[in-house]
Design a protein around this motif. Structure first.
Motif, PDB file in Angstrom:
ATOM      1  N   LEU A   1      -6.429  -8.003   0.822  1.00 26.04           N
ATOM      2  CA  LEU A   1      -5.426  -7.201   1.514  1.00 26.04           C
ATOM      3  C   LEU A   1      -4.969  -7.949   2.754  1.00 26.04           C
TER       4      LEU A   1
ATOM      5  N   CYS B   1      -2.712  -7.006  -1.770  1.00 30.97           N
ATOM      6  CA  CYS B   1      -1.943  -5.887  -1.225  1.00 30.97           C
ATOM      7  C   CYS B   1      -1.541  -6.154   0.214  1.00 30.97           C
TER       8      CYS B   1
ATOM      9  N   SER C   1       0.812  -1.215   0.000  1.00 31.09           N
ATOM     10  CA  SER C   1       0.000   0.000   0.000  1.00 31.09           C
ATOM     11  C   SER C   1       0.844   1.264   0.000  1.00 31.09           C
TER      12      SER C   1
END
Length: 285
Positions: A62, A94, A33
């Motif tokens: 994520l 991510c 990120s």
């Protein structure tokens, strides 16, 4: 492993979505990120939708770089917005964090979570996906040098953690803060998942015990950990997504497991009488 659902982390509904069959998924792509590890999926989603004008959060999944908690983004078969020109074939994952003086400092828990997602994707696909970093398909430094090197080496150090004996609690130097609070549930009951038996109290249905809701009691326990010096609450290390809302889920389970490990208790992720009492009575080391 558990995946924290969109509903659990408070996602906004997507403005639109397009799906893709598994036959067209060929790549598993790592990202970071490039921001603080305390950033929440909702903050990332708000940025993507309000600033970049995307229809939803860009990533399919994520992972928090400290706790290793996995969050559902767009999910397995929804086209993402993480790598222009490659979102149909690539599942974008991510890691929430950024380089720190040349090192991303991603925990073993986050690495295990990433590999678990990769293997899960391979199982769903029925064959192995090509493992890439964002920089392989775009002009970017993402996902950082440390993670990129690890990806290109095939995730070599990730796997099941080596079993180790539970540590013995160290002798405390300060008494537990506040006044001890008695365990509020009947004998043999615990705070745990809603899918468990009747004596697994999740906070989802707001049952009353000793004149207060189960949510209030669970929040009290987590608040006590904050008094002991733990970083607890929305945007912090523990309960960073939904915050201390008193509804048992993956984030409470991770916090309970960490505290049980810290105190040398049996690690089951359930908040029973022993784990409750340790927070209110055991000295702080």
């Amino acid at each position: 492993m558990d995946i924290i659902s969109r509903a659990e982390w408070g996602a906004r509904p997507p403005e639109s979505r397009s799906t893709v069959p598994w036959s067209k998924r060929t790549v598993f792509m790592g990202h970071y990120s490039a921001a603080s590890a305390t950033q929440t999926p909702r903050q990332i989603q708000d940025f993507h939708m309000r600033v970049r004008n995307w229809s939803d959060i860009g990533y399919n999944f994520l992972i928090n770089s400290v706790s290793g908690l996995i969050y559902e983004g767009r999910g397995w078969t929804t086209v993402g917005a993480h790598c222009a020109g490659h979102n149909t074939e690539a599942i974008g994952v991510c890691i929430i964090g950024k380089d720190q003086k040349g090192r991303q400092d991603v925990s073993d828990a986050a690495r295990r979570a990433f590999k678990w997602l990769y293997e899960e994707a391979n199982d769903r696909k029925g064959k192995r996906l090509t493992l890439l970093g964002h920089r392989d398909r775009g002009s970017t430094e993402c996902p950082g040098d440390e993670i990129y090197s690890w990806l290109k080496a095939g995730l070599p150090i990730v796997g099941s953690p080596t079993p180790r004996p539970s540590p013995k609690p160290s002798a405390g130097t300060k008494p537990a803060p506040g006044t001890p609070v008695a365990f509020p549930l009947p004998a043999g009951w615990y705070f745990g998942p809603a899918s468990g038996p009747d004596y697994s109290v999740s906070g989802k249905h707001e049952r009353y015990f000793r004149g207060r809701t189960d949510r209030a009691w669970l929040k009290d326990w987590a608040t006590q950990l904050g008094r002991r010096g733990w970083s607890v609450g929305k945007g912090r290390r523990w309960l960073g997504g939904a915050g201390n809302d008193g509804i048992y889920g993956s984030e409470y389970r991770a916090l309970i497991l960490a505290f049980q490990d810290d105190q040398g208790l049996r690690e089951d992720g359930l908040l029973g009488v022993n784990t409750w009492n340790a927070a209110f009575r055991n000295p702080v080391s």
